[in-house]
Design a protein around this motif. Structure first.
Motif, mmCIF file in Angstrom:
data_model
loop_
_atom_site.group_PDB
_atom_site.id
_atom_site.type_symbol
_atom_site.label_atom_id
_atom_site.label_comp_id
_atom_site.label_asym_id
_atom_site.label_seq_id
_atom_site.Cartn_x
_atom_site.Cartn_y
_atom_site.Cartn_z
ATOM 1 N N CYS A 45 0.819 -1.213 0.000
ATOM 2 C CA CYS A 45 0.000 0.000 0.000
ATOM 3 C C CYS A 45 0.855 1.265 0.000
ATOM 4 C CB CYS A 45 -0.953 0.000 1.194
ATOM 5 S SG CYS A 45 -2.235 -1.286 1.103
ATOM 6 N N LYS A 81 -7.772 8.410 3.341
ATOM 7 C CA LYS A 81 -8.149 6.997 3.382
ATOM 8 C C LYS A 81 -8.079 6.382 1.987
ATOM 9 C CE LYS A 81 -11.777 3.841 4.926
ATOM 10 N NZ LYS A 81 -13.118 3.699 5.533
ATOM 11 N N ASP A 119 -6.430 -0.526 0.575
ATOM 12 C CA ASP A 119 -6.774 -1.626 1.476
ATOM 13 C C ASP A 119 -5.829 -2.797 1.230
ATOM 14 O OD1 ASP A 119 -9.184 -0.500 2.733
ATOM 15 O OD2 ASP A 119 -10.023 -0.618 0.709
ATOM 16 N N GLU A 176 -4.350 -6.499 1.173
ATOM 17 C CA GLU A 176 -4.904 -7.847 1.037
ATOM 18 C C GLU A 176 -4.520 -8.672 2.262
ATOM 19 O OE1 GLU A 176 -6.848 -8.818 -1.263
ATOM 20 O OE2 GLU A 176 -6.621 -7.259 -2.796
ATOM 21 N N CYS A 235 -2.333 -4.939 -2.379
ATOM 22 C CA CYS A 235 -3.133 -3.796 -1.956
ATOM 23 C C CYS A 235 -4.058 -3.405 -3.102
ATOM 24 C CB CYS A 235 -2.226 -2.613 -1.594
ATOM 25 S SG CYS A 235 -3.090 -1.236 -0.776
ATOM 26 N N TRP A 289 -7.209 -0.415 -4.483
ATOM 27 C CA TRP A 289 -7.880 0.872 -4.327
ATOM 28 C C TRP A 289 -9.113 0.903 -5.229
ATOM 29 C CZ3 TRP A 289 -2.766 -0.055 -4.778
ATOM 30 C CH2 TRP A 289 -1.881 0.518 -3.844
#
Length: 285
Positions: free
Chosen positions: A58, A84, A89, A91, A102, A104
């Motif tokens: 990320c 954010k 996010d 994995e 990661c 998005w």
């Protein structure tokens, strides 16, 4: 006298035994624990891969790059929501030294964009196969599964057909030359990209799914356009590359909000390839 003779015989026996032991264990001991049939057949274990760890996924993509691939981030007015979105996010993984990822997802006024990156460090458990060779095999399997078009089928039309034939036929040779010239605005890229998945031959050679020779040790790019019912068509550009014993998979998707709109193939491919190149640099490849 009898006893004296007995002692002398025992001493002679011990001397013989000691001499035998000495001759059996003498030298450099190279025959100890060695099987004659295996002499000289010992093979060295295959070399381990260059990489022992993986980057934090990320954090592997900079804000500027994310802002380009995911335009909706810059349209956000809430700083907290924007931060954010930049974070992405991660994995779920149970071994961050072996596999990490990661993703998005960001909505904008014009489209929904998604990005995911995955790093896999390949380790061979066969002493005869190096980590690099195992990674090379896995990459070859992925490339084969992607079912890329045969490269020779694309460039040949322009060189093998006469000048009048391509313009008269709607096959591969006609579209590449016609599409770019008839694409003044947003539909330019729509034309070539729209036919990328349904009719690869109608897409310019430099935009078709293909092997990449300027990225990592091995690499390929796939470009697929899928209709989503009555909504706009979604384009998915995938770049997979191998650097030593690490496999990297990058997937970039865009689905416009307006029906009939086709994502720009060249623009998306350029963005995906630029990011892939940055990730390769980050690995030190």
């Amino acid at each position: 006298m009898q006893r004296k003779a007995y002692v002398s015989g025992t001493a002679a026996l011990l001397a013989a035994l000691l001499a035998g032991c000495t001759s059996g264990s003498g030298g450099d001991g190279s025959t100890d624990n060695a099987n004659p049939g295996e002499a000289g057949t010992t093979t060295a274990a295959a070399q381990p891969g260059k990489y022992r760890t993986l980057p934090e996924p990320c954090g592997a993509v900079g804000h500027d790059t994310l802002g380009t691939l995911l335009p909706g981030i810059k349209q956000m007015t809430d700083p907290g929501q924007q931060d954010k979105a930049y974070q992405g996010d991660a994995e779920l993984t149970y071994d961050t030294d072996r596999k990490v990822g990661c993703h998005w997802k960001v909505d904008s006024d014009d489209a929904t964009d998604r990005l995911s990156i995955d790093f896999e460090r390949v380790v061979s458990y066969d002493n005869r196969v190096s980590d690099d060779d195992q990674a090379k095999k896995l990459f070859a399997d992925m490339e084969s599964a992607a079912d890329l078009p045969v490269p020779s089928g694309t460039p040949s039309p322009s060189s093998s057909h006469s000048g009048g034939t391509p313009s008269g036929s709607p096959s591969p040779s006609g579209s590449p030359s016609g599409s770019p010239s008839n694409s003044p605005s947003g539909s330019p890229s729509g034309s070539p990209s729209g036919s990328a998945s349904s009719s690869p031959g109608s897409t310019p050679a430099d935009l078709q799914p293909r092997v990449l020779t300027d990225l990592g040790d091995d690499a390929y790019l796939d470009d697929q356009l899928a209709a989503s019912g009555s909504t706009a068509e979604q384009r998915t550009v995938t770049v997979v590359f191998r650097t030593s014993n690490v496999l990297v998979t990058l997937v970039y998707e865009e689905q416009p909000t307006a029906t009939g709109t086709v994502p720009d193939s060249k623009e998306m491919q350029d963005r995906a390839r630029n990011l892939a190149s940055r990730l390769d640099d980050a690995l030190g490849g």
